[in-house]
Design an enzyme around this catalytic site. Structure first.
Site, mmCIF file in Angstrom:
data_model
loop_
_atom_site.group_PDB
_atom_site.id
_atom_site.type_symbol
_atom_site.label_atom_id
_atom_site.label_comp_id
_atom_site.label_asym_id
_atom_site.label_seq_id
_atom_site.Cartn_x
_atom_site.Cartn_y
_atom_site.Cartn_z
ATOM 1 N N SER A 106 -52.628 -27.320 -20.467
ATOM 2 C CA SER A 106 -51.783 -27.548 -19.296
ATOM 3 C C SER A 106 -52.245 -26.695 -18.119
ATOM 4 O O SER A 106 -53.374 -26.820 -17.662
ATOM 5 C CB SER A 106 -50.320 -27.290 -19.664
ATOM 6 O OG SER A 106 -49.460 -27.883 -18.727
ATOM 7 N N ASP A 250 -51.644 -30.313 -12.139
ATOM 8 C CA ASP A 250 -52.302 -29.381 -13.053
ATOM 9 C C ASP A 250 -53.302 -30.166 -13.914
ATOM 10 O O ASP A 250 -53.414 -31.392 -13.780
ATOM 11 C CB ASP A 250 -51.262 -28.620 -13.889
ATOM 12 C CG ASP A 250 -50.435 -29.510 -14.802
ATOM 13 O OD1 ASP A 250 -50.379 -30.733 -14.550
ATOM 14 O OD2 ASP A 250 -49.843 -28.997 -15.763
ATOM 15 N N ASP A 252 -53.514 -31.386 -16.893
ATOM 16 C CA ASP A 252 -53.108 -32.522 -17.735
ATOM 17 C C ASP A 252 -52.126 -33.453 -17.031
ATOM 18 O O ASP A 252 -51.606 -34.386 -17.623
ATOM 19 C CB ASP A 252 -52.552 -32.048 -19.084
ATOM 20 C CG ASP A 252 -51.211 -31.344 -18.965
ATOM 21 O OD1 ASP A 252 -50.997 -30.638 -17.957
ATOM 22 O OD2 ASP A 252 -50.377 -31.483 -19.881
ATOM 23 N N ASP A 254 -49.039 -33.319 -15.775
ATOM 24 C CA ASP A 254 -47.593 -33.447 -15.998
ATOM 25 C C ASP A 254 -46.791 -32.605 -15.010
ATOM 26 O O ASP A 254 -45.566 -32.638 -15.025
ATOM 27 C CB ASP A 254 -47.216 -33.128 -17.455
ATOM 28 C CG ASP A 254 -47.489 -31.692 -17.864
ATOM 29 O OD1 ASP A 254 -48.053 -30.921 -17.056
ATOM 30 O OD2 ASP A 254 -47.149 -31.339 -19.020
#
Length: 462
Positions: A106, A250, A252, A254
């Site tokens: 993340s 970010d 990933d 999300d």
């Protein structure tokens, strides 16, 4: 260097010693535990798991280890390759899979990676299931398949496009209206998969895209957590390009943050507030965020006649409370939008499309929209933990000290004062105590934070 085992998955730094970091051995061990858990709990001859990864440098290595571990357990793999967390989440039910793994740390820097684990709904595992997987890993209770029963790998690299199609079909996303506005948007994809999917989404909505750090090579050009202190480049570029706003995600994808047209941070806390204002104006209902998130969502929800509730920190906790309260929209103040009409997971693709539609419906600039919301200011601080610090004792001491105030101990300690609040909790993803405060002015939020950092250090003896 460290390895963090939690109910939400396994996260660590690459390299070093087995059991101390996320080494190849640890990746195989925890992939084995997850696959074994699925085999123990799902009565099927052949299981299927979806796997995708962000663009970080260690991704291909961890990806190959995890995919082939599942194959060794006799589990079939749908391999999405380079992907996003929300894309894997929507792919799991679409593929009728039994689970999913996203290989991403993340917002953590490039030396980190992680295995994020999903159930058959494409949602994060419950705490109880996560605990069982940790037990299986600890016992190394694995039983691998014989040569005639190995799993098979099917590659499918179309899912980021499928995801965009799904988002554009949402009733509250109006791409045709957005196209008429001829918006110009700067996108910072932090050299990960967001640098592909966000520009593609925007271009399909008729937006002129200025790309910044959109090469998915895993060399993050700045700290990948989308906070003000890391985003000087895009703030400057939005002004230089005379853009309508900027989008930052970010690695990933999300978490979603906006830069206003004046080059100022919209505020990651206000991503959810803005999107919720739009969604609630069209479909009134309830909302949920975690207790480290701004009071502004509560105010916006009540303005539209709904009820707001706060959950413990963590996506799985937010989702659980959203389901209980039939929330129309929810998420986390870190820029995480959860929109159940799409799926129960934080999704920057959904958030960006809804925000663009919201903006197209307004006769205001992004800066003017931001100024129209209830004004709260947050201070986000942290204290590094050492093994000597007894966090539970520190928080218990503070709870006793402030017992006459409005206190919640659902997740760490949150103290609600009349016009401000402080939330202190041990992070699930890093060896730190987080100290979040919110107040009517930045100065008040900073002063409150400094006070509690000092009190924590005094109690902890550091």
């Amino acid at each position: 260097m460290t390895l963090i085992k939690s109910i939400s998955g396994i996260r660590g730094t690459i390299g070093g010693k087995v059991g101390d970091n996320l080494t190849p051995v640890d990746a195989v061990k925890f992939a084995s535990a997850y696959g074994t858990f699925l085999k123990q709990n799902i009565a099927k001859d052949k299981l299927k798991v979806v796997i995708g990864r962000d663009a970080r440098i260690s991704g291909p290595m961890i990806h190959n280890l995890v995919v082939n571990t599942l194959v060794g357990l006799g589990i079939d793999v749908i391999d999405l390759g380079l992907s996003t967390t929300p894309t894997v989440e929507i792919a799991v039910p679409m593929e009728k899979a039994d689970g999913g793994i996203i290989l991403t740390a993340s917002h953590n820097p490039k030396q980190w990676n992680a295995l994020k684990l999903l159930n058959a709904k494409g949602e994060f595992l419950s705490g109880a299931d996560g605990a069982k997987i940790l037990e299986i890993a600890e016992a190394e209770a694995f039983d691998f398949a014989d040569v005639d029963s190995l799993g098979e790998v099917t590659e499918n690299h179309a899912y980021m496009d499928i995801h965009i199609d799904e988002v554009l079909e949402l009733p509250l996303v109006d791409a045709e209206l957005v196209k008429t506005k001829k918006f110009k948007v700067v996108v910072d994809g932090v050299n990960s998969s967001g640098g592909i999917i966000i520009p593609n989404l925007l271009e399909q909505m008729g937006v002129e895209v200025v790309k910044l750090y959109c090469e998915p090579n895993g060399h993050f050009p700045h700290n990948p957590e989308p906070l003000k202190e890391h985003l000087g480049d895009i703030c400057k570029l939005v002004v230089e390009e005379k853009a309508d706003f900027g989008i930052v995600v970010d690695p990933d994808v999300d978490r979603l943050a906006f830069i206003s047209n004046d080059g100022e941070m919209f505020g990651e806390e206000y991503t959810l507030v803005a999107v919720a204002d739009y969604v609630l104006s069209k479909t009134p209902g309830n909302t949920v965020s975690n207790m480290s998130s701004s009071r502004a969502l509560r105010d916006i929800t009540e303005k539209h006649g709904g009820t707001y509730q706060a959950s413990a920190v963590g996506e799985v906790n937010v989702v659980e409370l959203m389901k209980k309260t039939n929330a129309i929209i929810g998420g986390e103040g870190n820029g995480g939008i959860i929109y159940p009409s799409s799926h129960y997971g934080r999704d920057s693709i959904v958030g960006a499309a809804l925000f663009l539609t919201y903006l197209a419906n307004q006769d205001k600039t992004v800066a003017e929209i931001r100024a129209s919301f209830p004004q709260y200011y947050m201070s986000k601080n942290k204290i590094e933990l050492t093994p000597q610090i007894d966090v539970d004792n520190v928080l218990a001491t503070l709870t006793e000290k402030y017992k006459s105030e409005n206190i919640s101990t659902i997740d760490g300690v949150k103290i609600d004062f009349p016009t401000e609040w402080v939330h202190l909790r041990k992070s699930n993803t890093e060896p730190i105590i987080r100290i979040y405060t919110e107040a009517p002015t930045q100065t008040e939020a900073d002063v409150l934070a400094e006070r509690f950092v000092k009190e924590l250090k005094e109690i902890a003896g550091i």
